[in-house]
Enzyme design. Structure first.
Site, PDB file in Angstrom:
ATOM      1  N   ASP A  18       6.230   9.497 -17.958  1.00  0.00           N
ATOM      2  CA  ASP A  18       5.714   9.745 -16.615  1.00  0.00           C
ATOM      3  C   ASP A  18       5.331  11.224 -16.571  1.00  0.00           C
ATOM      4  OD1 ASP A  18       5.313  10.331 -13.953  1.00  0.00           O
ATOM      5  OD2 ASP A  18       7.199   9.476 -13.241  1.00  0.00           O
ATOM      6  N   TRP A  62      13.153  10.520 -10.257  1.00  0.00           N
ATOM      7  CA  TRP A  62      12.050   9.630 -10.643  1.00  0.00           C
ATOM      8  C   TRP A  62      12.404   8.852 -11.900  1.00  0.00           C
ATOM      9  CZ3 TRP A  62       9.428   8.597  -6.688  1.00  0.00           C
ATOM     10  CH2 TRP A  62       9.047   9.573  -5.768  1.00  0.00           C
ATOM     11  N   LYS A  81      -0.335  14.669  -7.532  1.00  0.00           N
ATOM     12  CA  LYS A  81       0.455  15.873  -7.731  1.00  0.00           C
ATOM     13  C   LYS A  81      -0.434  17.021  -8.219  1.00  0.00           C
ATOM     14  CE  LYS A  81       3.973  13.630  -6.436  1.00  0.00           C
ATOM     15  NZ  LYS A  81       5.009  12.923  -7.165  1.00  0.00           N
TER      16      LYS A  81
END
Ligand SMILES: *Cc1c(COP(=O)(O)O)cnc(C)c1O
Length: 370
Positions: A171, A101, A195
């Protein structure tokens, strides 16, 4: 009805209490005769839902007044572009590469300016967080970027990097609301809520006000300017109303259960059950260095020092995934880049779920260790 223990990395498990509340309100939200999915985002009803969600999130995270809270669409991935489009004034940004990511965000930023990787843990399949005490951060870097919890590799920054005074962008998708964070240490935090918090389709961005300006990169679409959404209190266009509503219920649930301190204590207790077993198991082993372990995502493999034939190891791991599913433990297959297994044990995974997983692993080990 029977519910499984769902170890999915995302979309993922939600608190049963919240799902039941949403179910009770589904056809007739608080006497208004319609569902939240059916009401205008300009209605008084919805205005209360979004305002309360923001107020509760501010309370939970202790967000200072000089930060805006934005409910945006496009997922975590859209932030990979929005961050540089809005923050790259000097067209320079420094990225710490701790997994896929972070790498995707870094590659996206390269479209817009001079993004530089100042540290990486790619040398050991991202199984650790590099030492970030003294990185070659550039004098004129607009920001330093991290992916604070790495969903795929199961690592987390135990300590934030020394950004040498530069703005920190994080993030937090797979750790959002899992423990208290000091918001003042960041310029911008974003998190895809699917998530650890809510349904898919929304990202929460918490942005320091001085970083929200008209001075974005030329060509930045209206919808991709933080200012557009900040000025309109996240109602510039139709937001993801349903997701805001469910997240609001989750925020209330967390506030009622000891806030983020409570969440952290529960998450530490849960993760310890699994890590303790992994550290003592002969057949299984965790893939992450101890000091870099995530409380949320726990990848593990069949120990290749014990099962030395790679084919036999892969077969045993496939057997594990299959048999665990039959035992009501879902989504334990590891990410294709790490192999093996991964248990995501987010906020809403009960301790009983982790205990059931460990019991299953013990039984599997007894049956399969030669
Ligand atoms: C899942 C994930 C993303 C991508 O989120 P999307 O909402 O699917 O775009 C980004 N960062 C992290 C850390 C993630 O876990």
């Amino acid at each position: 009805m029977s519910r499984v223990y769902n170890f999915s990395a995302g979309p993922a498990v939600l608190p049963e209490e919240v799902l039941k509340e949403a179910q009770a309100d589904l056809l007739d939200y608080k006497g208004c005769g319609m569902s939240v999915m059916e009401m205008s985002h300009r209605s008084k009803m919805f205005d209360e839902i979004i305002k309360e969600a923001e107020a509760d999130l501010r309370k939970l995270m202790n967000i200072p007044d000089n930060y805006k809270v934005l409910f945006l669409q496009g997922g975590g991935s859209q932030q990979f572009a929005m961050v540089p489009m809005n923050l790259m004034k000097n067209k320079k940004a420094d990225y710490i590469i701790t997994g896929q990511w972070a790498k995707k965000a870094y590659q996206e930023a390269q479209i817009y300016g001079d993004a530089q990787a100042v540290a990486s843990s790619a040398d050991k399949t991202f199984s650790y967080i590099p030492n970030c005490a003294d990185l070659p951060i550039r004098e004129d870097a607009d920001y330093v970027y991290i992916c604070e919890n790495n969903t795929i590799y199961g690592t987390k920054f135990a300590k934030l990097p020394n950004t040498k005074g530069k703005v920190l962008v994080a993030d937090q998708s797979s750790m959002f609301l899992s423990e208290p964070v000091d918001v003042t240490k960041y310029g911008l935090i974003f998190a895809g809520v699917q998530k650890n918090v809510g349904p898919a389709g929304m990202v929460v961005a918490i942005v320091r006000e001085d970083l929200i300006t008209e001075d974005t990169l030329p060509g930045t679409p209206t919808m991709l300017k933080y200012k557009t959404h900040a000025d309109a209190d996240s109602l510039y266009n139709t937001p993801n109303c349903w997701c805001i509503y469910i997240c609001g219920l989750v925020f209330k649930y967390l506030l009622k259960n000891g806030g983020l301190e409570g969440a952290k204590a529960r998450n530490e207790e849960k993760a310890a059950v699994l890590y303790n077993y992994l550290d003592n198991s002969k057949l299984f082993k965790g893939t992450v260095e101890k000091g870099s372990r995530s409380l949320m995502n726990v990848p593990f493999i069949v120990n290749p020092d014990v099962v030395t034939d790679p084919e036999e190891k892969a077969a045993l791991e496939a057997k594990f995934v299959k048999e665990s599913k039959a035992a009501g433990l879902e989504n334990l297959k590891g990410h294709r880049t790490v192999g093996g297994m991964r248990a995501s044990i987010y906020n809403a995974m009960p301790k009983a779920g982790v205990e059931a997983l460990v019991e299953f692993m013990k039984k599997f080990e007894a049956e399969n260790l030669k």
